[in-house]
Design an enzyme around this catalytic site. Structure first.
Site, short mmCIF file in Angstrom:
data_model
loop_
_atom_site.label_atom_id
_atom_site.label_comp_id
_atom_site.label_asym_id
_atom_site.label_seq_id
_atom_site.Cartn_x
_atom_site.Cartn_y
_atom_site.Cartn_z
N PRO A 249 1.09 -1.02 -0.34
CA PRO A 249 0.22 0.23 -0.56
C PRO A 249 1.25 1.08 -0.18
CG PRO A 249 -0.68 -1.90 1.25
CD PRO A 249 0.54 -1.79 0.83
N ASN A 250 0.17 2.30 -0.77
CA ASN A 250 1.12 3.55 -0.82
C ASN A 250 1.79 3.78 -1.74
OD1 ASN A 250 -1.51 4.91 0.69
ND2 ASN A 250 -0.50 3.56 1.96
N ARG B 81 4.91 11.09 -2.86
CA ARG B 81 4.55 10.44 -1.67
C ARG B 81 5.60 10.93 -0.23
NH1 ARG B 81 4.67 5.06 1.60
NH2 ARG B 81 3.42 5.65 3.63
N TYR C 243 10.79 9.64 2.11
CA TYR C 243 10.97 8.06 0.66
C TYR C 243 11.56 8.72 -0.64
CZ TYR C 243 7.81 6.03 3.92
OH TYR C 243 6.75 5.38 4.35
N ASN D 190 8.15 -5.26 0.23
CA ASN D 190 8.12 -3.91 1.00
C ASN D 190 6.49 -3.47 1.18
OD1 ASN D 190 7.52 -1.54 2.53
ND2 ASN D 190 9.43 0.04 0.94
N ALA E 45 2.56 -0.40 5.63
CA ALA E 45 1.68 -0.32 6.63
C ALA E 45 2.13 -1.83 7.23
CB ALA E 45 1.06 0.79 7.19
N HIS F 141 2.91 -4.02 9.59
CA HIS F 141 2.91 -3.64 11.54
C HIS F 141 1.67 -3.90 11.72
CE1 HIS F 141 6.03 -1.20 10.11
NE2 HIS F 141 5.30 -0.42 9.37
N ASP G 134 0.67 -15.08 7.51
CA ASP G 134 0.39 -16.61 7.24
C ASP G 134 0.50 -16.68 5.81
OD1 ASP G 134 -0.33 -17.24 10.11
OD2 ASP G 134 -2.30 -16.88 9.41
N GLU H 230 12.32 -8.86 3.44
CA GLU H 230 11.61 -7.25 4.09
C GLU H 230 12.51 -6.54 3.78
OE1 GLU H 230 10.30 -7.53 8.08
OE2 GLU H 230 9.35 -5.86 8.22
N HIS I 199 12.33 -1.99 3.87
CA HIS I 199 12.06 -0.93 4.05
C HIS I 199 12.68 0.35 3.74
CE1 HIS I 199 8.21 -2.59 6.46
NE2 HIS I 199 9.37 -3.26 6.63
N SER J 272 12.71 3.34 4.50
CA SER J 272 12.98 4.11 5.88
C SER J 272 13.30 3.26 7.22
CB SER J 272 11.53 5.09 6.14
OG SER J 272 10.39 4.22 6.96
N ARG K 198 10.95 5.54 14.22
CA ARG K 198 10.23 6.47 13.55
C ARG K 198 9.21 5.97 15.03
NH1 ARG K 198 8.42 5.38 7.77
NH2 ARG K 198 7.03 7.59 7.92
N ARG L 194 5.46 1.32 14.05
CA ARG L 194 6.04 1.01 13.16
C ARG L 194 7.63 0.36 14.11
NH1 ARG L 194 4.38 4.50 8.69
NH2 ARG L 194 4.07 6.98 9.05
C1 DQA Z 1 7.62 1.62 4.58
C2 DQA Z 1 7.92 1.75 6.33
C3 DQA Z 1 6.23 1.58 6.45
O1 DQA Z 1 6.61 1.78 7.96
C4 DQA Z 1 5.32 2.88 6.41
O2 DQA Z 1 4.02 2.74 6.45
C5 DQA Z 1 5.06 2.21 4.31
C6 DQA Z 1 7.07 2.21 4.00
C7 DQA Z 1 9.49 1.84 3.88
O3 DQA Z 1 9.01 1.82 3.47
O4 DQA Z 1 10.04 2.53 4.80
O5 DQA Z 1 4.31 2.22 3.44
O6 DQA Z 1 7.12 0.40 4.42
#
Ligand code: DQA
Length: 145
Positions: free
Chosen positions: A9-10, A17, A22, A71, A74, A77, A84, A95, A97, A99, A104, A108
């Site tokens: 997401p996002n 964003r 980012y 990635n 959110a 979390h 699963d 995994e 990220h 950031s 943070r 997170r």
């Molecule tokens: C993220 C960190 C997450 O906490 C956040 O919700 C994101 C981006 C990162 O790439 O730093 O959407 O996964």
């Protein structure tokens, strides 16, 4: 070797964003560079992005990749369903990220997917993805030795 890069997401809004967190590179630009980095190493990369939890889960179930760079945004979390899904397949998942999630907000600091991933890379911006690619390649080579 075939690696699947999944963004949750996002992350389709990279470049627009919160650029202070980012960066200014778009997801399409990042994917292009990752594909190139893979190509020079003889690895084919596929890409998938969705804002929908169920679509991410279906993609993980349906993957025949040798490894997944994920990635989860959110969902990292709190998504037990995603956790699963990762636990349900044999494919190694890293995994990532951009950031440093541990520096943070406290929500997170928790990753419910970390225990079912082979490792976590966080805090290196776009390089987190390239480091994950490197980690998957090194892991595969180690296993072939
Ligand atoms: C993220 C960190 C997450 O906490 C956040 O919700 C994101 C981006 C990162 O790439 O730093 O959407 O996964």
């Amino acid at each position: 070797m075939n690696i699947l890069v999944i963004n949750g997401p996002n992350l389709n809004l990279l470049g627009i964003r919160e650029p202070q967190t980012y960066g200014s590179e778009t997801l399409a630009e990042l994917e292009r560079e990752l594909a190139l980095a893979g190509k020079t190493r003889g690895v084919e990369l596929d890409f998938f992005q969705s804002n929908l939890e169920g679509e991410l889960i279906d993609r993980i179930h349906g993957s025949d990749a040798d490894g997944i760079i994920l990635n989860a945004g959110a969902l990292t979390h709190y998504s037990y369903s995603l956790r699963d899904a990762i636990a349900s397949v044999q494919t190694p998942v890293i995994e990532v990220h951009m950031s440093n999630v541990h520096a943070r907000e406290t929500f997170r600091h928790v990753s419910v997917i970390a225990p079912v991933c082979i490792g976590q890379i966080a805090g290196f911006g776009r390089d987190s993805y390239f480091l994950a690619l490197e980690a998957l390649l090194r892991r595969t080579h180690d296993r072939q030795d």
